[in-house]
Design a protein around this motif. Structure first.
Motif, PDB file in Angstrom:
ATOM      1  N   ILE A   1       1.086  -1.152  -0.134  1.00  0.00           N
ATOM      2  CA  ILE A   1       0.146  -0.205   0.075  1.00  0.00           C
ATOM      3  C   ILE A   1       0.560   1.198   0.467  1.00  0.00           C
ATOM      4  N   ALA A   2       1.793   0.927   0.714  1.00  0.00           N
ATOM      5  CA  ALA A   2       3.120   2.677   0.777  1.00  0.00           C
ATOM      6  C   ALA A   2       3.596   2.726  -0.007  1.00  0.00           C
ATOM      7  N   ALA A   3       3.152   1.869  -1.106  1.00  0.00           N
ATOM      8  CA  ALA A   3       4.389   2.080  -2.386  1.00  0.00           C
ATOM      9  C   ALA A   3       3.394   2.933  -3.418  1.00  0.00           C
ATOM     10  N   LEU A   4       2.317   2.879  -2.918  1.00  0.00           N
ATOM     11  CA  LEU A   4       1.431   3.937  -4.176  1.00  0.00           C
ATOM     12  C   LEU A   4       1.811   5.635  -3.705  1.00  0.00           C
ATOM     13  N   TYR A   5       2.431   5.561  -2.898  1.00  0.00           N
ATOM     14  CA  TYR A   5       2.723   6.987  -2.539  1.00  0.00           C
ATOM     15  C   TYR A   5       4.086   7.663  -2.431  1.00  0.00           C
TER      16      TYR A   5
END
Length: 118
Positions: free
Chosen positions: A26-30
């Motif tokens: 999820i964090a990789a989408l930021y």
């Protein structure tokens, strides 16, 4: 009027990562310095802090239902994506930036717009 560009919406939904319990995914989408307006009334700044926040959220094994996105507004390499909540009690919005490889990452994320009470 803009249209919901499936590539933008699909790259930014984290349903698969949420259901897999993958906070890092999820964090990789930021973007590295992204800002998320969560928890309500506060801000979480930076990809690492967003990952840590999602680890806490995912520890409770939440269930998220897909929501129908509104038309995506795009100006150059910046876009605004949004979805109304299924329960009609507000909306969600993200400002995203196109990356050199053509993918989109969240720059600003407002996951909980709540209608003001009068």
């Amino acid at each position: 009027m803009g249209e919901c560009l499936p590539a933008v919406y699909e790259q930014l939904t984290h349903g698969g990562a949420v259901h897999a319990g993958d906070a890092a995914g999820i964090a990789a989408l930021y973007e590295e310095d992204a800002v998320m307006a969560y928890p309500p009334g506060d801000q979480t700044v930076g990809r690492e802090a967003i990952r840590a926040l999602w680890e806490k959220v995912l520890a409770n094994r939440p269930h998220f239902e897909p929501e129908q996105p509104l038309p995506t507004l795009i100006s150059g390499d910046i876009a605004l994506t949004s979805t109304p909540r299924k329960d009609g009690a507000g909306a969600r919005a993200q400002v995203v930036r196109r990356q050199p490889d053509g993918s989109w990452l969240r720059l600003l994320d407002q996951p909980e717009f709540v209608l003001p009470t009068r």
